[in-house]
Design a protein around this motif. Structure first.
Motif, PDB file in Angstrom:
ATOM      1  N   VAL A 269      10.006  45.912  54.088  1.00  0.00           N
ATOM      2  CA  VAL A 269      11.019  46.170  53.063  1.00  0.00           C
ATOM      3  C   VAL A 269      10.852  45.172  51.919  1.00  0.00           C
ATOM      4  N   GLY A 270      10.769  45.665  50.689  1.00  0.00           N
ATOM      5  CA  GLY A 270      10.690  44.760  49.545  1.00  0.00           C
ATOM      6  C   GLY A 270      10.125  45.463  48.326  1.00  0.00           C
ATOM      7  N   TYR A 271      10.688  45.147  47.162  1.00  0.00           N
ATOM      8  CA  TYR A 271      10.233  45.758  45.916  1.00  0.00           C
ATOM      9  C   TYR A 271       8.874  45.190  45.509  1.00  0.00           C
ATOM     10  N   GLY A 337      14.397  51.814  65.447  1.00  0.00           N
ATOM     11  CA  GLY A 337      13.260  52.394  66.149  1.00  0.00           C
ATOM     12  C   GLY A 337      11.930  51.880  65.642  1.00  0.00           C
ATOM     13  N   SER A 338      11.965  50.837  64.788  1.00  0.00           N
ATOM     14  CA  SER A 338      10.728  50.264  64.267  1.00  0.00           C
ATOM     15  C   SER A 338      10.684  48.772  64.562  1.00  0.00           C
ATOM     16  N   ILE A 339       9.541  48.165  64.304  1.00  0.00           N
ATOM     17  CA  ILE A 339       9.394  46.708  64.292  1.00  0.00           C
ATOM     18  C   ILE A 339       9.189  46.310  62.836  1.00  0.00           C
ATOM     19  N   ALA A 340      10.023  45.434  62.333  1.00  0.00           N
ATOM     20  CA  ALA A 340       9.938  45.030  60.934  1.00  0.00           C
ATOM     21  C   ALA A 340       8.941  43.888  60.771  1.00  0.00           C
ATOM     22  N   LEU A 341       8.204  43.935  59.673  1.00  0.00           N
ATOM     23  CA  LEU A 341       7.211  42.913  59.361  1.00  0.00           C
ATOM     24  C   LEU A 341       7.619  42.157  58.105  1.00  0.00           C
ATOM     25  N   VAL A 342       7.477  40.827  58.142  1.00  0.00           N
ATOM     26  CA  VAL A 342       7.786  39.990  56.974  1.00  0.00           C
ATOM     27  C   VAL A 342       6.626  39.010  56.771  1.00  0.00           C
ATOM     28  N   PRO A 343       5.449  39.507  56.377  1.00  0.00           N
ATOM     29  CA  PRO A 343       4.269  38.641  56.234  1.00  0.00           C
ATOM     30  C   PRO A 343       4.229  37.912  54.891  1.00  0.00           C
ATOM     31  N   ILE A 344       5.298  37.198  54.573  1.00  0.00           N
ATOM     32  CA  ILE A 344       5.430  36.516  53.277  1.00  0.00           C
ATOM     33  C   ILE A 344       4.640  35.211  53.298  1.00  0.00           C
ATOM     34  N   ARG A 345       3.853  34.980  52.226  1.00  0.00           N
ATOM     35  CA  ARG A 345       3.054  33.760  52.126  1.00  0.00           C
ATOM     36  C   ARG A 345       3.414  32.916  50.903  1.00  0.00           C
ATOM     37  N   ILE A 346       4.290  33.447  50.035  1.00  0.00           N
ATOM     38  CA  ILE A 346       4.557  32.811  48.740  1.00  0.00           C
ATOM     39  C   ILE A 346       6.058  32.736  48.502  1.00  0.00           C
ATOM     40  N   SER A 348       9.988  30.362  47.810  1.00  0.00           N
ATOM     41  CA  SER A 348      10.971  29.520  48.489  1.00  0.00           C
ATOM     42  C   SER A 348      12.287  30.282  48.439  1.00  0.00           C
ATOM     43  N   GLY A 349      13.376  29.630  48.842  1.00  0.00           N
ATOM     44  CA  GLY A 349      14.647  30.346  48.849  1.00  0.00           C
ATOM     45  C   GLY A 349      14.899  31.007  50.188  1.00  0.00           C
ATOM     46  N   MET A 350      15.573  32.140  50.145  1.00  0.00           N
ATOM     47  CA  MET A 350      16.041  32.783  51.376  1.00  0.00           C
ATOM     48  C   MET A 350      15.630  34.248  51.388  1.00  0.00           C
ATOM     49  N   ARG A 351      14.879  34.655  52.423  1.00  0.00           N
ATOM     50  CA  ARG A 351      14.461  36.042  52.554  1.00  0.00           C
ATOM     51  C   ARG A 351      15.603  36.834  53.181  1.00  0.00           C
ATOM     52  N   MET A 352      16.443  37.400  52.320  1.00  0.00           N
ATOM     53  CA  MET A 352      17.630  38.111  52.805  1.00  0.00           C
ATOM     54  C   MET A 352      17.278  39.388  53.555  1.00  0.00           C
ATOM     55  N   LYS A 353      16.060  39.881  53.339  1.00  0.00           N
ATOM     56  CA  LYS A 353      15.631  41.084  54.074  1.00  0.00           C
ATOM     57  C   LYS A 353      15.659  40.842  55.582  1.00  0.00           C
ATOM     58  N   ILE A 354      15.464  39.590  55.993  1.00  0.00           N
ATOM     59  CA  ILE A 354      15.498  39.277  57.422  1.00  0.00           C
ATOM     60  C   ILE A 354      16.888  39.507  57.991  1.00  0.00           C
ATOM     61  N   LEU A 355      17.904  39.100  57.248  1.00  0.00           N
ATOM     62  CA  LEU A 355      19.279  39.331  57.712  1.00  0.00           C
ATOM     63  C   LEU A 355      19.590  40.822  57.750  1.00  0.00           C
ATOM     64  N   ASP A 356      19.027  41.585  56.801  1.00  0.00           N
ATOM     65  CA  ASP A 356      19.191  43.042  56.832  1.00  0.00           C
ATOM     66  C   ASP A 356      18.599  43.618  58.114  1.00  0.00           C
ATOM     67  N   MET A 357      17.447  43.102  58.497  1.00  0.00           N
ATOM     68  CA  MET A 357      16.783  43.617  59.695  1.00  0.00           C
ATOM     69  C   MET A 357      17.552  43.269  60.959  1.00  0.00           C
ATOM     70  N   VAL A 358      18.056  42.038  61.013  1.00  0.00           N
ATOM     71  CA  VAL A 358      18.827  41.626  62.183  1.00  0.00           C
ATOM     72  C   VAL A 358      20.086  42.471  62.316  1.00  0.00           C
ATOM     73  N   SER A 359      20.763  42.693  61.191  1.00  0.00           N
ATOM     74  CA  SER A 359      21.992  43.489  61.243  1.00  0.00           C
ATOM     75  C   SER A 359      21.716  44.947  61.555  1.00  0.00           C
ATOM     76  N   SER A 360      20.454  45.359  61.435  1.00  0.00           N
ATOM     77  CA  SER A 360      20.075  46.738  61.771  1.00  0.00           C
ATOM     78  C   SER A 360      19.593  46.868  63.211  1.00  0.00           C
ATOM     79  N   ASN A 361      19.684  45.774  63.994  1.00  0.00           N
ATOM     80  CA  ASN A 361      19.221  45.769  65.382  1.00  0.00           C
ATOM     81  C   ASN A 361      17.731  46.078  65.484  1.00  0.00           C
ATOM     82  N   VAL A 362      16.953  45.410  64.627  1.00  0.00           N
ATOM     83  CA  VAL A 362      15.510  45.642  64.587  1.00  0.00           C
ATOM     84  C   VAL A 362      14.778  44.326  64.863  1.00  0.00           C
ATOM     85  N   PRO A 363      13.848  44.291  65.808  1.00  0.00           N
ATOM     86  CA  PRO A 363      13.050  43.074  66.027  1.00  0.00           C
ATOM     87  C   PRO A 363      12.080  42.883  64.868  1.00  0.00           C
ATOM     88  N   PHE A 364      11.712  41.635  64.589  1.00  0.00           N
ATOM     89  CA  PHE A 364      10.822  41.414  63.449  1.00  0.00           C
ATOM     90  C   PHE A 364       9.800  40.324  63.735  1.00  0.00           C
TER      91      PHE A 364
END
Length: 441
Positions: A269-271, A337-346, A348-364
């Motif tokens: 997930v990400g623009y 029903g998916s596994i979320a991937l967050v392969p971010i390499r660049i 700082s700050g806070m990757r809010m997409k991770i909180l979206d995934m957790v609240s969706s009951n998705v492992p990442f």
């Protein structure tokens, strides 16, 4: 009631998207505690129209919308033939637009994105991190609004960091640093094929500019404790630097059934307009996917978010398993029903997409950089991998272990409830404002 002015670089859209959601949650909360005003730069007619939607939502918020005037300036140069001069200006604009299209076409080609080993350099924000002059009309507008009697003026995002030079001295000024630019520049340079002397020069000049611009604000807010410590070390002081996480409103998922990933379906997930997201997708397609093929691992990869359209042919050629989904109406439902991937390499700050995934009951699965500032642990709340082989192995491992998926989801949910409760985050930001208002000039 104390008055606060928020200045942000553009009118957010879509109104319910991840990064913008934090802004809306904050304003929606603070407007009941303080007198709130918001200043936008409307770059298009559509953006100006979106302000009207916000006015319908927040009848008690004052809006200042800057729209650049297109008429000739009073100090326009004298010319022999005004009509001919105007025609030449239109011709120049048309030619420059066509030239930009040609450059865009080349930069979006296969050479830059997937075959060029140094594509990070081509997309790096390093050259744009040095001060660039603002539109004169905009600075005049900001200065005029800022001097109309506010108690706090808050500026957000690196593009506007230099506004601190024109804000009134008798006001408590705040800069919200969503992403430390010198840290992002370091991350990108580490991915260059080779660091040239010119890169170091640009990096140091940009870091000096960032350092000096921050001195013009009485207070600085960052999103994580990691960034607070980094910035305190950079500036040589800890006072008036606050860690206040972005606020994402997540619905209670106690009634949401956990759906394990049984079909090797992975999601990202990400623009794509945000380069760290594009870099993550390219890393997946260019390096991780080939390793998965060597392991005879079959899978599907769905990328949620706009901004990848111009790269679609290249991405599909490199990774036929990829599906560019675009915008989805219900992210929670889509991710299940998916596994979320967050392969971010660049960044700082806070990757809010991770909180979206957790609240969706998705492992990442994420990198250390992707998880930076969020207090989750490898093997307890998620899986963390920082190189190609480890990341691919984590994908294989988690897709084959349904019990591990379930455990990670449960652990991450419990930790998020305890550490990232939206109401507590909102109250924490309000306490920062309360503390700031107690400071004497």
């Amino acid at each position: 009631m104390k008055k606060i002015l928020f200045i942000i670089p553009c009118v957010p859209y879509p109104l319910n998207s991840g990064g913008n959601q934090a802004f809306f949650q904050m304003v929606d909360y603070i407007r009941h505690k303080m007198s709130v005003s918001v200043l936008f730069y409307a770059w298009t007619i559509d953006e100006a129209k979106r302000v009207e939607k916000l006015k319908d939502l927040w009848g008690d918020v004052d809006f200042y919308t800057f729209v650049k005037e297109t008429k000739e300036e009073p100090d326009s140069p004298l010319v022999r033939n005004p009509f001919y001069y105007k025609w030449l200006k239109k011709l120049k604009t048309s030619i420059e637009r066509k030239m930009r299209r040609q450059l865009l076409s080349m930069s979006n080609g296969t050479v830059d994105l997937l075959k060029d080993k140094d594509f990070v350099r081509e997309k790096s924000v390093l050259p744009n991190s040095i001060y660039k002059e603002f539109d004169t009309q905009y600075i005049d507008y900001v200065t005029k609004v800022a001097h109309t009697g506010f108690d706090i003026i808050q500026v957000e995002f690196y593009e506007l960091i230099a506004l601190g030079y024109v804000l009134p001295q008798n006001v408590q000024t705040i800069f919200v640093h969503h992403e430390l630019r010198y840290i992002r520049n370091e991350n990108e340079m580490n991915l260059f094929q080779a660091i040239r002397p010119n890169d170091w020069m640009n990096f140091l000049v940009a870091k000096d500019f960032e350092w000096n611009a921050l001195q013009k604000y009485k207070h600085i807010i960052v999103l994580t404790e990691v960034d607070r410590l980094l910035l305190a070390n950079c500036l040589g002081r800890e006072e008036h630097i606050y860690a206040s996480p972005a606020v994402i409103k997540f619905e209670s998922n106690s009634e949401t059934e956990f759906i394990p990933c049984v079909h090797r379906r992975f999601t990202f997930v990400g623009y794509g307009e945000h380069f760290p997201n594009l870099d993550a997708v390219v890393w997946l397609c260019k390096e991780i996917v080939p390793y998965l093929r060597k392991c005879n691992f079959e899978f599907t990869l769905q990328v949620v978010g706009m901004g990848y359209e111009c790269y679609s042919a290249e991405l599909r050629t490199a990774c036929p398993e990829i599906e560019l989904v675009g915008f989805v109406e219900n992210l929670t439902s889509f991710l299940q029903g998916s596994i979320a991937l967050v392969p971010i390499r660049i960044g700082s700050g806070m990757r809010m997409k991770i909180l979206d995934m957790v609240s969706s009951n998705v492992p990442f699965i994420t990198t250390s950089k992707g998880l930076e500032g969020i207090h989750f642990s490898d093997g307890v709340d998620c899986l963390i991998a920082d190189n190609t082989v480890d990341f691919a192995d984590a994908m294989i491992k988690l897709s084959n272990d349904l019990e591990l998926q379930k455990m990670l989801v449960h652990q991450a949910n419990e930790k998020m409830k305890n550490m990232y409760n939206p109401q507590e985050m909102l109250d924490r930001r309000l306490s920062v404002y309360t503390s700031i208002l107690k400071d004497e000039f």
